[in-house]
Write an enzyme that holds these catalytic residues in place. Structure first.
Site, mmCIF file in Angstrom:
data_model
loop_
_atom_site.group_PDB
_atom_site.id
_atom_site.type_symbol
_atom_site.label_atom_id
_atom_site.label_comp_id
_atom_site.label_asym_id
_atom_site.label_seq_id
_atom_site.Cartn_x
_atom_site.Cartn_y
_atom_site.Cartn_z
ATOM 1 N NE ARG A 14 -4.146 1.628 2.198
ATOM 2 C CZ ARG A 14 -4.858 1.986 3.253
ATOM 3 N NH1 ARG A 14 -4.510 1.578 4.444
ATOM 4 N NH2 ARG A 14 -5.917 2.744 3.113
ATOM 5 C CD GLU A 62 -16.390 5.072 -8.668
ATOM 6 O OE1 GLU A 62 -16.224 5.031 -7.438
ATOM 7 O OE2 GLU A 62 -17.475 5.415 -9.203
ATOM 8 C CG PHE A 87 -16.248 1.197 -6.457
ATOM 9 C CD1 PHE A 87 -17.324 0.354 -6.226
ATOM 10 C CD2 PHE A 87 -15.778 1.953 -5.410
ATOM 11 C CE1 PHE A 87 -17.926 0.293 -4.983
ATOM 12 C CE2 PHE A 87 -16.375 1.900 -4.159
ATOM 13 C CZ PHE A 87 -17.449 1.060 -3.937
ATOM 14 N NE ARG A 171 -8.085 -1.408 4.825
ATOM 15 C CZ ARG A 171 -9.099 -1.379 5.677
ATOM 16 N NH1 ARG A 171 -9.974 -2.364 5.674
ATOM 17 N NH2 ARG A 171 -9.233 -0.382 6.515
#
Length: 320
Positions: A14, A62, A87, A171
């Site tokens: 990340r 998006e 998304f 993540r």
């Protein structure tokens, strides 16, 4: 890099996203980043803070982010679009199909919080099928790195590549695995899989966070006098069929492991190749035909059977 964002430590892969984009921005004034109000969560604030004039936001739109990226690349810039994987793959599919894939546009898409690593937000934010979706679109290259160093190199390689690229990012709630997985002398090469452990009895093929578990499984199998070969498939499309076929031809047994659905994902891609070119006994570790739900990431790894123990079990099963 210290600190946390939304309860997740800012470290490993990340942290590599923000650091690498900022580094690219310093070296190339054509690098731009396009956001859809997820800049904090995806950790692209380092780029925004350093290059605000090359940071564009489309607000929560998006689809428009991809359209803006298409226009920007037509002007000679290199747009990176880091959004939640759920998304970008689902909500923006038509724009990606037409404006990135069909147009063969020079757009670099980043699907963050991929797979179960959006653990606490449940089914709507967990992206299990982004690999399957992107694989169906011609021209798009798909990358999933297994550690921060590989991810950094992959982002730089994507910037150099002319054409659309999709980079899958987790993540980073996996402190135990936020360490270097690849050898010190390793360097990422787009389209190339890497044998990181030689073996004779079974081939363990992993991508992303599952590579570390394949390595652990190989050690456990060694204790049972089973020699496991481990392959890191960091480029899922185009698939390095030569490396996979060579290994399968040798071991005759294959287990794939991925942080995504087994329907159309890495395991599906490998099965397609081997069924035509080198039929062998094979099992797939991944998310079955189901939706996600909220939970701690360690719990979800158990629920979806993505643990080291699950890989060992499948390897023993395929070996009979």
């Amino acid at each position: 890099m210290a600190g946390t964002i939304y309860g997740s430590k800012l470290q490993g892969m990340r942290a590599a996203v923000g650091d690498t984009l900022a580094e690219l921005g310093r070296k190339n004034e054509k690098i731009v980043v396009i956001d859809a109000e997820t800049a904090v969560a995806t950790n692209i604030m380092p780029f925004k803070n350093e290059f605000p004039e090359r940071f564009l936001t489309t607000c929560i739109a998006e689809q428009n982010a991809i359209s803006v990226a298409y226009g920007v690349q037509r002007m000679g810039y290199i747009p990176f679009v880091p959004l939640f994987a759920s998304f970008i793959a689902r909500r923006s599919f038509d724009q990606i199909f037409v404006q990135a894939g069909y147009a063969n546009a020079n757009i670099k898409m980043m699907g963050c919080y991929a797979g179960i690593t959006a653990a606490s937000v449940g089914a709507t934010h967990q992206s299990f099928n982004d690999i399957a979706v992107m694989r169906t679109i011609p021209n798009i290259k798909i990358i999933e790195a297994c550690d921060a160093d590989e991810l950094s190199e992959a982002i730089k390689a994507a910037a150099q590549h002319i054409g659309p690229v999709y980079i899958r990012v987790v993540r980073s709630d996996l402190a135990k695995y936020e360490v270097k997985q690849m050898p010190e002398d390793y360097h990422f090469e787009l389209g190339k899989a890497t044998v990181i452990r030689e073996g004779e009895d079974v081939t363990l093929i992993g991508s992303g966070i599952m590579v570390s578990r394949c390595k652990e499984a190989a050690e456990i199998l060694r204790g049972r006098e089973i020699s496991a070969e481990v392959i890191n498939v960091s480029t899922i499309k185009p698939l390095d069929t030569e490396t996979i076929i060579r290994s399968a031809s040798k071991t005759k047994h294959v287990v794939t492991a991925e942080n995504s659905t087994v329907i159309g994902g890495l395991g599906g891609a490998v099965a397609e190749v081997l069924s035509e070119e080198c039929p062998v006994k094979m099992r797939r570790i991944g998310i079955k035909d189901r939706f996600g739900h909220s939970g701690l990431i360690d719990e979800l790894l158990e629920i979806y059977n993505l643990t080291t123990g699950d890989i060992v079990k499948k390897a023993l099963e395929v070996l009979g």
